[in-house]
Design a protein around this motif. Structure first.
Motif, PDB file in Angstrom:
ATOM      1  N   TYR A   1     -11.581  34.442  10.616  1.00  0.00           N
ATOM      2  CA  TYR A   1     -12.685  33.826  11.831  1.00  0.00           C
ATOM      3  C   TYR A   1     -12.322  32.480  11.381  1.00  0.00           C
ATOM      4  O   TYR A   1     -12.462  31.894  10.376  1.00  0.00           O
ATOM      5  CB  TYR A   1     -13.789  34.380  11.404  1.00  0.00           C
ATOM      6  CG  TYR A   1     -14.347  35.463  12.234  1.00  0.00           C
ATOM      7  CD1 TYR A   1     -14.459  35.222  13.822  1.00  0.00           C
ATOM      8  CD2 TYR A   1     -14.854  36.585  11.663  1.00  0.00           C
ATOM      9  CE1 TYR A   1     -14.734  36.152  14.530  1.00  0.00           C
ATOM     10  CE2 TYR A   1     -15.150  37.896  12.651  1.00  0.00           C
ATOM     11  CZ  TYR A   1     -15.148  37.380  13.988  1.00  0.00           C
ATOM     12  OH  TYR A   1     -15.565  38.489  14.805  1.00  0.00           O
ATOM     13  N   THR A   8      -4.922  37.742   5.481  1.00  0.00           N
ATOM     14  CA  THR A   8      -6.088  38.978   5.161  1.00  0.00           C
ATOM     15  C   THR A   8      -6.797  38.485   4.000  1.00  0.00           C
ATOM     16  O   THR A   8      -6.416  38.039   2.979  1.00  0.00           O
ATOM     17  CB  THR A   8      -5.377  40.164   4.534  1.00  0.00           C
ATOM     18  OG1 THR A   8      -4.314  40.421   5.663  1.00  0.00           O
ATOM     19  CG2 THR A   8      -6.061  41.377   4.350  1.00  0.00           C
ATOM     20  N   VAL A  11     -12.588  41.846   1.240  1.00  0.00           N
ATOM     21  CA  VAL A  11     -14.129  41.864   1.370  1.00  0.00           C
ATOM     22  C   VAL A  11     -14.736  42.846   0.248  1.00  0.00           C
ATOM     23  O   VAL A  11     -14.544  43.914   0.703  1.00  0.00           O
ATOM     24  CB  VAL A  11     -14.795  41.788   2.714  1.00  0.00           C
ATOM     25  CG1 VAL A  11     -16.243  41.716   2.584  1.00  0.00           C
ATOM     26  CG2 VAL A  11     -13.972  40.630   3.715  1.00  0.00           C
ATOM     27  N   ASN A  92     -17.613  35.715   4.380  1.00  0.00           N
ATOM     28  CA  ASN A  92     -16.606  36.685   4.796  1.00  0.00           C
ATOM     29  C   ASN A  92     -17.490  38.191   4.949  1.00  0.00           C
ATOM     30  O   ASN A  92     -17.174  38.793   5.716  1.00  0.00           O
ATOM     31  CB  ASN A  92     -15.571  36.702   3.710  1.00  0.00           C
ATOM     32  CG  ASN A  92     -14.748  35.732   3.841  1.00  0.00           C
ATOM     33  OD1 ASN A  92     -14.381  35.169   4.839  1.00  0.00           O
ATOM     34  ND2 ASN A  92     -14.115  35.555   2.412  1.00  0.00           N
ATOM     35  N   GLN A  93     -18.458  38.333   4.044  1.00  0.00           N
ATOM     36  CA  GLN A  93     -19.241  39.522   4.187  1.00  0.00           C
ATOM     37  C   GLN A  93     -20.061  39.660   5.575  1.00  0.00           C
ATOM     38  O   GLN A  93     -19.971  40.601   6.315  1.00  0.00           O
ATOM     39  CB  GLN A  93     -20.073  39.597   3.071  1.00  0.00           C
ATOM     40  CG  GLN A  93     -19.510  40.148   1.967  1.00  0.00           C
ATOM     41  CD  GLN A  93     -20.597  40.138   0.660  1.00  0.00           C
ATOM     42  OE1 GLN A  93     -21.510  39.289   0.517  1.00  0.00           O
ATOM     43  NE2 GLN A  93     -20.029  41.059  -0.308  1.00  0.00           N
ATOM     44  N   GLU A  95     -19.227  37.948   8.371  1.00  0.00           N
ATOM     45  CA  GLU A  95     -18.293  38.106   9.462  1.00  0.00           C
ATOM     46  C   GLU A  95     -17.849  39.421   9.537  1.00  0.00           C
ATOM     47  O   GLU A  95     -17.549  39.863  10.836  1.00  0.00           O
ATOM     48  CB  GLU A  95     -17.274  36.676   9.223  1.00  0.00           C
ATOM     49  CG  GLU A  95     -17.769  35.523   9.459  1.00  0.00           C
ATOM     50  CD  GLU A  95     -17.921  35.163  10.788  1.00  0.00           C
ATOM     51  OE1 GLU A  95     -17.702  35.833  11.834  1.00  0.00           O
ATOM     52  OE2 GLU A  95     -18.406  33.989  10.954  1.00  0.00           O
ATOM     53  N   TYR A  96     -17.543  40.135   8.651  1.00  0.00           N
ATOM     54  CA  TYR A  96     -16.986  41.410   8.571  1.00  0.00           C
ATOM     55  C   TYR A  96     -18.196  42.274   9.260  1.00  0.00           C
ATOM     56  O   TYR A  96     -17.720  43.063  10.118  1.00  0.00           O
ATOM     57  CB  TYR A  96     -16.732  41.796   7.106  1.00  0.00           C
ATOM     58  CG  TYR A  96     -16.351  43.145   6.975  1.00  0.00           C
ATOM     59  CD1 TYR A  96     -14.927  43.457   6.891  1.00  0.00           C
ATOM     60  CD2 TYR A  96     -17.110  44.382   7.028  1.00  0.00           C
ATOM     61  CE1 TYR A  96     -14.451  44.577   7.050  1.00  0.00           C
ATOM     62  CE2 TYR A  96     -16.373  45.674   6.844  1.00  0.00           C
ATOM     63  CZ  TYR A  96     -14.944  45.916   6.929  1.00  0.00           C
ATOM     64  OH  TYR A  96     -14.333  47.054   6.894  1.00  0.00           O
ATOM     65  N   ALA A  97     -19.393  42.163   8.955  1.00  0.00           N
ATOM     66  CA  ALA A  97     -20.295  43.010   9.526  1.00  0.00           C
ATOM     67  C   ALA A  97     -20.464  42.607  10.959  1.00  0.00           C
ATOM     68  O   ALA A  97     -20.740  43.361  11.881  1.00  0.00           O
ATOM     69  CB  ALA A  97     -21.797  43.127   8.806  1.00  0.00           C
ATOM     70  N   MET A  99     -18.149  41.358  13.199  1.00  0.00           N
ATOM     71  CA  MET A  99     -17.175  41.605  14.116  1.00  0.00           C
ATOM     72  C   MET A  99     -17.169  43.196  14.518  1.00  0.00           C
ATOM     73  O   MET A  99     -16.281  43.642  15.297  1.00  0.00           O
ATOM     74  CB  MET A  99     -15.828  41.501  13.197  1.00  0.00           C
ATOM     75  CG  MET A  99     -15.536  42.638  12.295  1.00  0.00           C
ATOM     76  SD  MET A  99     -13.813  42.013  11.474  1.00  0.00           S
ATOM     77  CE  MET A  99     -13.717  43.481  10.489  1.00  0.00           C
ATOM     78  N   ASP A 106     -13.970  46.824  14.357  1.00  0.00           N
ATOM     79  CA  ASP A 106     -13.494  45.268  14.607  1.00  0.00           C
ATOM     80  C   ASP A 106     -13.268  45.414  16.202  1.00  0.00           C
ATOM     81  O   ASP A 106     -12.392  46.152  16.459  1.00  0.00           O
ATOM     82  CB  ASP A 106     -12.175  45.473  14.010  1.00  0.00           C
ATOM     83  CG  ASP A 106     -11.623  43.974  14.115  1.00  0.00           C
ATOM     84  OD1 ASP A 106     -11.976  43.251  14.922  1.00  0.00           O
ATOM     85  OD2 ASP A 106     -10.552  43.643  13.392  1.00  0.00           O
ATOM     86  N   ARG A 108     -12.935  42.522  17.786  1.00  0.00           N
ATOM     87  CA  ARG A 108     -12.734  41.186  18.059  1.00  0.00           C
ATOM     88  C   ARG A 108     -11.825  40.884  19.124  1.00  0.00           C
ATOM     89  O   ARG A 108     -11.884  39.967  19.747  1.00  0.00           O
ATOM     90  CB  ARG A 108     -12.209  40.274  16.960  1.00  0.00           C
ATOM     91  CG  ARG A 108     -13.160  40.205  15.723  1.00  0.00           C
ATOM     92  CD  ARG A 108     -12.637  39.660  14.476  1.00  0.00           C
ATOM     93  NE  ARG A 108     -11.932  40.697  13.983  1.00  0.00           N
ATOM     94  CZ  ARG A 108     -10.765  40.328  12.803  1.00  0.00           C
ATOM     95  NH1 ARG A 108     -10.915  39.131  12.376  1.00  0.00           N
ATOM     96  NH2 ARG A 108      -9.929  41.197  12.368  1.00  0.00           N
ATOM     97  N   TRP A 139     -21.963  49.860  12.298  1.00  0.00           N
ATOM     98  CA  TRP A 139     -22.465  50.072  11.149  1.00  0.00           C
ATOM     99  C   TRP A 139     -23.961  50.395  11.171  1.00  0.00           C
ATOM    100  O   TRP A 139     -24.746  50.762  10.059  1.00  0.00           O
ATOM    101  CB  TRP A 139     -22.347  48.845  10.196  1.00  0.00           C
ATOM    102  CG  TRP A 139     -20.830  48.514  10.052  1.00  0.00           C
ATOM    103  CD1 TRP A 139     -20.163  47.214  10.386  1.00  0.00           C
ATOM    104  CD2 TRP A 139     -19.885  49.433   9.676  1.00  0.00           C
ATOM    105  NE1 TRP A 139     -19.057  47.163  10.300  1.00  0.00           N
ATOM    106  CE2 TRP A 139     -18.507  48.619   9.707  1.00  0.00           C
ATOM    107  CE3 TRP A 139     -19.630  50.446   8.908  1.00  0.00           C
ATOM    108  CZ2 TRP A 139     -17.440  48.897   9.214  1.00  0.00           C
ATOM    109  CZ3 TRP A 139     -18.326  50.976   8.340  1.00  0.00           C
ATOM    110  CH2 TRP A 139     -17.193  50.048   8.619  1.00  0.00           C
TER     111      TRP A 139
END
Length: 214
Positions: A1, A8, A11, A92-93, A95-97, A99, A106, A108, A139
């Motif tokens: 992001y 890659t 996470v 990163n955590q 943004e992972y959630a 997206m 995902d 995006r 999630w």
């Protein structure tokens, strides 16, 4: 992001609170930990706008009960999470959630997903709205992009300096950096990274809240 580099990032697994921390939940925290009350917090740890929407140390307008607590500094958010045996998510955590779309982890590349995020950024006074009233993401997490910006543990981990101004990191934060974005997904991410890079740990902002992970 947010970067022009494509790479890659691993996470680590985590569990995230389903909603941002609410005023009601934060009231329980400051009741138990008086050093974080509005009149007692040290200015080194929170600026003068700390909990400015509250009417007293242990009181806020009734309509804010289920809304995300805002005007809370990074130090205060960190202390709250630690008091729950949790911690703030890394960027990163978070943004992972964030997206995840409604039906996939995902989203995006889904244009409607990005349009919803940008529309939420433009909606006024969302910090006054109650949490968990909109549809959760894949999630089961609510309000990742719709209500408030949120603190991350490493919000200032990439900073602009004379040494890195010309490298790719600078492209994430420069004011005109978003002009290099190839699509709206990157534009939304640039906005988040630019906001994170513009604040300090003791800042308290009207539309900035947080949630915890473990």
């Amino acid at each position: 992001y947010g970067s022009t580099d494509k790479k890659t990032v691993a996470v680590p697994g985590f569990s995230m609170d389903l909603t941002p921390v609410t005023n009601e939940a934060y009231l329980k925290f400051v009741t138990k930990h008086p050093q974080w009350r509005k009149s007692k917090v040290k200015r080194l740890l929170a600026d003068q706008s700390y909990l400015k929407n509250w009417t007293d140390d242990l009181a806020f307008p009734r309509e804010l009960k289920e809304a995300a607590v805002t005007n809370v500094s990074w130090f205060a958010a960190k202390a709250y999470c630690e008091a729950q045996g949790k911690k703030l998510p890394t960027t990163n955590q978070w943004e992972y959630a964030a997206m995840a779309g409604y039906d996939k982890p995902d989203a995006r590349k889904d244009s409607l997903y990005t349009v919803r995020i940008l529309a939420a950024y433009e909606e006024p006074r969302t910090y006054l709205k109650p949490t968990a009233k909109r549809k959760p993401n894949y999630w089961g997490i609510y309000d990742m992009n719709e209500l408030v910006w949120e603190w991350t543990s490493d919000f200032s981990s990439i900073m602009i300096s004379g040494e890195n101004r010309d490298n790719n990191d600078a492209k994430m934060f420069c004011g005109a950096g978003s002009l290099n974005a190839s699509d709206l997904m990157n534009y939304a991410a640039f906005m988040r990274y630019a906001f994170r890079n513009s604040i300090k740990a003791n800042y308290t902002i009207t539309n900035l809240g947080f949630r915890c992970i473990q």
